[in-house]
Design a protein around this motif. Structure first.
Motif, PDB file in Angstrom:
ATOM      1  N   GLU A 194     -73.042  47.242  16.860  1.00  0.00           N
ATOM      2  CA  GLU A 194     -71.940  47.868  16.125  1.00  0.00           C
ATOM      3  C   GLU A 194     -72.214  49.370  15.971  1.00  0.00           C
ATOM      4  O   GLU A 194     -73.319  49.841  16.215  1.00  0.00           O
ATOM      5  CB  GLU A 194     -71.819  47.244  14.724  1.00  0.00           C
ATOM      6  N   GLU A 242     -73.499  53.873  10.502  1.00  0.00           N
ATOM      7  CA  GLU A 242     -73.646  55.152   9.804  1.00  0.00           C
ATOM      8  C   GLU A 242     -75.098  55.292   9.375  1.00  0.00           C
ATOM      9  O   GLU A 242     -75.698  54.351   8.837  1.00  0.00           O
ATOM     10  CB  GLU A 242     -72.722  55.126   8.575  1.00  0.00           C
ATOM     11  N   ARG A 285     -74.539  51.420   7.060  1.00  0.00           N
ATOM     12  CA  ARG A 285     -73.241  50.743   7.004  1.00  0.00           C
ATOM     13  C   ARG A 285     -72.715  50.572   8.418  1.00  0.00           C
ATOM     14  O   ARG A 285     -72.739  51.513   9.220  1.00  0.00           O
ATOM     15  CB  ARG A 285     -72.221  51.567   6.215  1.00  0.00           C
ATOM     16  N   LEU A 299     -69.643  50.482  10.705  1.00  0.00           N
ATOM     17  CA  LEU A 299     -68.265  50.961  10.653  1.00  0.00           C
ATOM     18  C   LEU A 299     -67.401  50.069  11.531  1.00  0.00           C
ATOM     19  O   LEU A 299     -67.853  49.605  12.575  1.00  0.00           O
ATOM     20  CB  LEU A 299     -68.197  52.403  11.145  1.00  0.00           C
ATOM     21  N   ASP A 300     -66.191  49.830  11.114  1.00  0.00           N
ATOM     22  CA  ASP A 300     -65.263  49.038  11.906  1.00  0.00           C
ATOM     23  C   ASP A 300     -65.913  47.708  12.306  1.00  0.00           C
ATOM     24  O   ASP A 300     -65.921  47.313  13.467  1.00  0.00           O
ATOM     25  CB  ASP A 300     -64.850  49.840  13.155  1.00  0.00           C
ATOM     26  N   GLN A 317     -62.820  47.650   8.780  1.00  0.00           N
ATOM     27  CA  GLN A 317     -63.557  47.740   7.518  1.00  0.00           C
ATOM     28  C   GLN A 317     -65.009  48.127   7.787  1.00  0.00           C
ATOM     29  O   GLN A 317     -65.565  47.780   8.819  1.00  0.00           O
ATOM     30  CB  GLN A 317     -63.577  46.367   6.820  1.00  0.00           C
ATOM     31  N   SER A 318     -65.626  48.832   6.835  1.00  0.00           N
ATOM     32  CA  SER A 318     -67.059  49.038   6.965  1.00  0.00           C
ATOM     33  C   SER A 318     -67.784  47.982   6.138  1.00  0.00           C
ATOM     34  O   SER A 318     -67.201  47.318   5.278  1.00  0.00           O
ATOM     35  CB  SER A 318     -67.441  50.459   6.554  1.00  0.00           C
TER      36      SER A 318
END
Lengths: 327, 327
Positions: free
Chosen positions: B80, B83, B88, B90-91, B97-98
């Motif tokens: 994925e 961040e 986190r 992302l998408d 959604q994170s």
């Protein structure tokens, strides 16, 4: 008036910035807040004779230093490949020899001197006093006769492991495309540069001798990039389409940079930057279209704040930033 | 024997590294000197259910921590977009959604945890304990089902301004080429990946049903990248040529990276790295041929030292390097 102010308060630190081009040498006094005073432009000697370049640069520096004695550092940008921080020109004039440009200049003018590539100087100008101020990661693409690039990350120029970083002009964007002077096909600068605009403009004028491009130039052979620009400003759809073609390829090249480097901003400088949205419009559309995997998270795309003077400005700013205050 | 040694001298710092793939989760105990002990591989839940991923990772970490209590940090790589340093996703699962993957993992396993992209973990493995050790600027290109990339500069992973740096798979190398799943044409991963090798192998088997590729697979539909690899190892000229085609495009993509970033080394990892010179030979030739302006000053081109385990190794090493010694 300015001289009076500068002589009565503590003088602002400033430096002499020089941009050595293939046909002319531009120089100016650069202030710490990003202004260029007292610009001079002289003819450049052949880059095959780097000693003559040293003499010519020294002459113009002495002239500026005479009227601006507060300018006590020198920065020089050159289209040659430069080793950093030594300021040696590698493969000077295609001779295969390296040449101690910085040392010779420093000796000739008796000022602390930095020498770097003109693309790095342009990038530094935009980062310190232009469209990339305040960014963490910035790429400056210069689109003129050829295409070059400069990279700033974490507040510093990124030069790569051998000083060759940012050579964007020879990224291949169309492997079956037009021949580039480097020998390959479809390099970015073969498809999106002043040279490409002239070539495509001539082709268009030949195909349509009654069209605006041909009429403005007089004949197809006399078409230049300027002709196409003028025709586009007058709304000629063919000329506008030629900018669209350049922008399409520029966008593919910039997308490669964005996908790899993920900058905050891409700044387009060089002579073609002053054509504004004619080039940047289609370039931005193409750049975005070629980054679908980024889900819309795109860097800003900006025209250079100093497309004409960035070489002088960046050279002066880099000299100011490289040497502790000399007074 | 190793356990005995480790229990009688001061234990070497180690961490648990986890590589979350689309189909399986690999995990192991990673030592500070770059070895992977006690590897485990389990099936991965759907990446659409990131909570199930957390549970599965936590289960395998607990198992490893039970036998290796000295492993007191956790690093997790994921395909994925992540961040940094928050970890986190992302998408997450394409949901838009994170998802606080790092925080949830840290809570589940009670170990200091880092989460980063699998490409960054692979890059870190090669920089810390593989083919990029001791370099200042390194690019790791992973060629598997798709193509990814990781960047190390000045001893640190370079993640870019939004965490998307290194997305090499979608650099366009042939604008009129085959359609990529991203929607564009001629992306590097559409032309030079396991997916491309399978597609091209099937095409070759259809065109030549008596050829070695078709015979090894039984039928054109059953051809995979493995079939082409096997045929090439047996000297089939058609299979060797298919690797040459992949290498040609990979070289154009790597040349773009070299021209822009000027690294010391380009390391090729991912599943196809183990095909060795079949891919790297033509890739290197093409990379060099597409950088004539560098006058022969080329980075080293290396196969990854850890093509299979770099995800686990890099995740563990990054956890070790991110947290001060916990004992």
């Amino acid at each position: 008036m300015r001289a009076l102010v500068e002589s009565t308060v503590a003088p602002m630190p400033c430096a002499i910035g020089v941009d050595v081009g293939r046909t002319k040498i531009a120089a100016g006094v650069v202030t710490g807040d990003g202004r260029v005073l007292a610009e001079r432009v002289v003819a450049a000697p052949s880059h095959l004779d780097q000693l003559a370049v040293v003499s010519q640069v020294a002459a113009v520096v002495e002239e500026l230093a005479g009227t601006h004695p507060e300018a006590r550092r020198l920065g020089v940008g050159t289209p040659e490949v430069v080793e950093w921080p030594s300021g040696r020109v590698l493969d000077a004039g295609g001779s295969g020899q390296s040449f101690a440009l910085r040392d010779l200049l420093e000796e000739a003018v008796s000022l602390p001197t930095v020498v770097d590539s003109d693309a790095n100087m342009a990038a530094w100008a935009e980062f310190r006093a232009g469209s990339a101020v305040g960014t963490r990661n910035a790429v400056i693409v210069t689109v003129g006769t050829g295409v070059g690039g400069g990279i700033v990350t974490d507040g510093q120029l990124y030069r790569g492991s051998t000083g060759f970083a940012g050579e964007l002009g020879h990224i291949v964007v169309q492997p079956e495309g037009v021949r580039c002077q480097c020998g390959n096909r479809g390099c970015l600068e073969a498809l999106s540069s002043g040279t490409a605009l002239t070539r495509n403009g001539r082709r268009a004028a030949q195909a349509d001798p009654a069209g605006m491009i041909a009429r403005l130039a007089g004949s197809a052979e006399q078409v230049t990039g300027e002709t196409v620009f003028e025709a586009a400003l007058q709304g000629d759809p063919q000329a506008v389409a030629l900018f669209g073609e350049l922008g399409h390829w520029l966008g593919i090249g910039m997308a490669a940079v964005v996908l790899f480097f993920d900058p905050d901003v891409v700044v387009v400088g060089g002579g073609l930057a002053r054509t504004g949205d004619l080039l940047l419009g289609p370039a931005g559309t193409s750049m975005n279209a070629h980054c679908p995997v980024r889900g819309g998270r795109m860097p800003r795309l900006e025209a250079a704040a100093h497309p004409r003077s960035s070489g002088v400005l960046g050279a002066g700013m880099l000299a100011l930033d490289s040497f502790a205050q000399a007074r």
